[in-house]
Design an enzyme around this catalytic site. Structure first.
Site, PDB file in Angstrom:
ATOM      1  CG  LEU A  13      62.551 -15.677 -32.926  1.00 46.58           C
ATOM      2  CD1 LEU A  13      63.078 -15.248 -31.397  1.00 46.58           C
ATOM      3  CD2 LEU A  13      61.896 -14.518 -33.345  1.00 46.58           C
ATOM      4  CG  ASP A  60      77.114 -34.432 -32.639  1.00 46.48           C
ATOM      5  OD1 ASP A  60      78.401 -34.382 -32.525  1.00 46.48           O
ATOM      6  OD2 ASP A  60      76.533 -35.381 -33.107  1.00 46.48           O
ATOM      7  CG  ASN A  82      67.254 -18.823 -33.823  1.00 41.32           C
ATOM      8  OD1 ASN A  82      66.650 -17.919 -33.172  1.00 41.32           O
ATOM      9  ND2 ASN A  82      66.698 -20.158 -34.148  1.00 41.32           N
ATOM     10  CE1 TYR A 153      65.904 -19.641 -22.935  1.00 33.77           C
ATOM     11  CE2 TYR A 153      64.994 -17.603 -21.869  1.00 33.77           C
ATOM     12  CZ  TYR A 153      65.338 -18.347 -22.919  1.00 33.77           C
ATOM     13  OH  TYR A 153      65.376 -17.695 -24.027  1.00 33.77           O
ATOM     14  CE  LYS A 157      68.812 -17.899 -24.767  1.00 33.06           C
ATOM     15  NZ  LYS A 157      69.169 -18.334 -26.146  1.00 33.06           N
TER      16      LYS A 157
HETATM   17  P1  NAP Z   1      61.330 -22.312 -30.881  1.00 34.67           P
HETATM   18  O1  NAP Z   1      60.076 -21.886 -31.478  1.00 34.67           O
HETATM   19  O2  NAP Z   1      61.178 -23.099 -29.445  1.00 34.67           O
HETATM   20  O3  NAP Z   1      62.581 -22.789 -31.701  1.00 34.67           O
HETATM   21  C1  NAP Z   1      63.604 -23.262 -30.914  1.00 34.67           C
HETATM   22  C2  NAP Z   1      64.456 -23.592 -32.145  1.00 34.67           C
HETATM   23  O4  NAP Z   1      65.934 -24.037 -31.561  1.00 34.67           O
HETATM   24  C3  NAP Z   1      63.814 -24.810 -32.952  1.00 34.67           C
HETATM   25  O5  NAP Z   1      64.263 -24.617 -34.287  1.00 34.67           O
HETATM   26  C4  NAP Z   1      64.748 -26.064 -32.557  1.00 34.67           C
HETATM   27  O6  NAP Z   1      64.835 -27.128 -33.254  1.00 34.67           O
HETATM   28  C5  NAP Z   1      66.092 -25.346 -32.122  1.00 34.67           C
HETATM   29  N1  NAP Z   1      66.848 -26.367 -31.164  1.00 34.67           N
HETATM   30  C6  NAP Z   1      66.648 -26.481 -30.088  1.00 34.67           C
HETATM   31  N2  NAP Z   1      67.951 -27.251 -29.655  1.00 34.67           N
HETATM   32  C7  NAP Z   1      68.609 -27.659 -30.793  1.00 34.67           C
HETATM   33  C8  NAP Z   1      69.655 -28.323 -30.967  1.00 34.67           C
HETATM   34  N3  NAP Z   1      70.308 -29.238 -29.731  1.00 34.67           N
HETATM   35  N4  NAP Z   1      70.191 -28.232 -32.291  1.00 34.67           N
HETATM   36  C9  NAP Z   1      69.847 -27.378 -33.274  1.00 34.67           C
HETATM   37  N5  NAP Z   1      68.490 -26.792 -33.151  1.00 34.67           N
HETATM   38  C10 NAP Z   1      67.836 -26.796 -31.643  1.00 34.67           C
HETATM   39  O7  NAP Z   1      61.880 -20.804 -30.059  1.00 34.67           O
HETATM   40  P2  NAP Z   1      62.176 -19.127 -30.584  1.00 34.67           P
HETATM   41  O8  NAP Z   1      61.387 -18.568 -30.008  1.00 34.67           O
HETATM   42  O9  NAP Z   1      62.365 -19.350 -32.103  1.00 34.67           O
HETATM   43  O10 NAP Z   1      63.688 -19.239 -29.987  1.00 34.67           O
HETATM   44  C11 NAP Z   1      64.806 -18.773 -30.768  1.00 34.67           C
HETATM   45  C12 NAP Z   1      65.807 -18.250 -29.980  1.00 34.67           C
HETATM   46  O11 NAP Z   1      65.270 -17.121 -29.339  1.00 34.67           O
HETATM   47  C13 NAP Z   1      66.140 -18.820 -28.745  1.00 34.67           C
HETATM   48  O12 NAP Z   1      67.615 -19.010 -28.659  1.00 34.67           O
HETATM   49  C14 NAP Z   1      65.443 -18.527 -27.561  1.00 34.67           C
HETATM   50  O13 NAP Z   1      66.026 -18.699 -26.350  1.00 34.67           O
HETATM   51  C15 NAP Z   1      65.374 -16.828 -27.920  1.00 34.67           C
HETATM   52  N6  NAP Z   1      64.395 -16.193 -27.163  1.00 34.67           N
HETATM   53  C16 NAP Z   1      63.140 -16.398 -27.570  1.00 34.67           C
HETATM   54  C17 NAP Z   1      62.222 -15.668 -27.092  1.00 34.67           C
HETATM   55  C18 NAP Z   1      60.562 -15.675 -27.438  1.00 34.67           C
HETATM   56  O14 NAP Z   1      59.859 -14.909 -26.673  1.00 34.67           O
HETATM   57  N7  NAP Z   1      60.182 -16.686 -28.369  1.00 34.67           N
HETATM   58  C19 NAP Z   1      62.555 -14.656 -26.165  1.00 34.67           C
HETATM   59  C20 NAP Z   1      63.857 -14.495 -25.842  1.00 34.67           C
HETATM   60  C21 NAP Z   1      64.904 -15.338 -26.355  1.00 34.67           C
HETATM   61  P3  NAP Z   1      63.929 -28.344 -33.261  1.00 34.67           P
HETATM   62  O15 NAP Z   1      62.496 -27.883 -33.930  1.00 34.67           O
HETATM   63  O16 NAP Z   1      64.694 -29.656 -33.722  1.00 34.67           O
HETATM   64  O17 NAP Z   1      63.641 -28.625 -31.452  1.00 34.67           O
END
Ligand code: NAP
Length: 231
Positions: A13, A60, A82, A153, A157
């Site tokens: 996202l 950090d 995000n 999780y 949240k």
């Molecule tokens: P994703 O593809 O797993 O991406 C997660 C992102 O968070 C990656 O860019 C990752 O970076 C970054 N991240 C994790 N830990 C971090 C840290 N310590 N510092 C900086 N960046 C960090 O997941 P996504 O679906 O895009 O999720 C984005 C948001 O949407 C999240 O908050 C998730 O909880 C929320 N969400 C997603 C869904 C869904 O169905 N996909 C549903 C509800 C909520 P790295 O590449 O470095 O790991």
């Protein structure tokens, strides 16, 4: 030109937020843990002169302060918290909780967004219409939880939602809005291939919610299609 800062900008996202805001002519400050390995984001930066990459691991707190210092001259209209992790897996559920892993999920999903808001407050205060948007999850809704599980999780949240409600009240006095979003179940690394919607549709929906935001909505929990969600 309006400016947005996005965490976790390298994939999923976060990357899609960068793509759409850059295309819409915003200045995009794209923060991710390892910009040198963020090939899709680098490609996007090559096509979008209004997109800048910044290194940031949101767990950090000193790095957050350092980036805020580096960007001290900036006006920020929109902060998108995000970055997030899921944490839970089959080997660390109830009965065999991994407490160190849980603490890390709480740090990334809840503490880091609050710290981002604190650190970037001076930049947000320079905007006429500043907004802090937090990508939360319906899994953080206590009243929607009928299936249990995902303790790390869900709790992270729910804690994010609670913290952002307080920030909305605090920052409303300065006309800074705070909103908590559910992106839907989205096809990303976290959502998996069986998810219901593509990142493009989720982000387009969330961008509409953010564009239509007005201050009286601050502190609410909203789905990507604009539906109000229960706590
Ligand atoms: P994703 O593809 O797993 O991406 C997660 C992102 O968070 C990656 O860019 C990752 O970076 C970054 N991240 C994790 N830990 C971090 C840290 N310590 N510092 C900086 N960046 C960090 O997941 P996504 O679906 O895009 O999720 C984005 C948001 O949407 C999240 O908050 C998730 O909880 C929320 N969400 C997603 C869904 C869904 O169905 N996909 C549903 C509800 C909520 P790295 O590449 O470095 O790991």
């Amino acid at each position: 030109m309006a400016t947005v800062l996005i965490t976790g900008a390298n994939r999923g996202l976060g990357l899609e937020f960068c793509r759409q805001y850059a295309q819409a002519g915003w200045q995009v400050l794209a923060a991710c843990r390892q910009p040198q390995k963020a090939h899709d984001l680098q490609r996007l930066a090559g096509l979008s002169p209004n997109l800048q990459l910044h290194a940031l691991d949101v767990s950090d707190l000193a790095q957050i302060d350092a980036l805020a210092e580096q960007l001290s001259g900036q006006t920020l209209d929109l902060l998108i918290n995000n970055a997030g992790v899921y944490g839970d897996n089959n080997s660390n559920g109830f009965g065999q909780m991994d407490y160190a892993a849980w603490a890390s999920v709480l740090e990334i999903n809840c503490q880091a967004p609050v710290k981002m808001a604190e650190a970037f407050l001076p930049q947000l205060q320079k905007s006429q219409q500043a907004l802090i948007a937090n990508v939360s999850s319906l899994m953080g809704s206590i009243s929607d939880n009928t299936s249990g599980g995902s303790i790390m999780y869900r709790s992270s949240k729910a804690a994010l939602n609670a913290a952002m409600k307080s920030l909305a009240i605090e920052l409303g006095k300065q006309n800074i809005g705070v909103i908590t979003l559910h992106p839907g179940w989205v096809k990303t690394d976290m959502g998996g291939p069986n998810a219901l919607i593509e990142a493009e549709a989720s982000v387009a929906g969330m961008r509409t919610v953010l564009a239509d935001f007005y201050l009286a909505q601050s502190g609410s929990f909203v789905k990507y299609d604009g539906t109000q969600l229960p706590w």
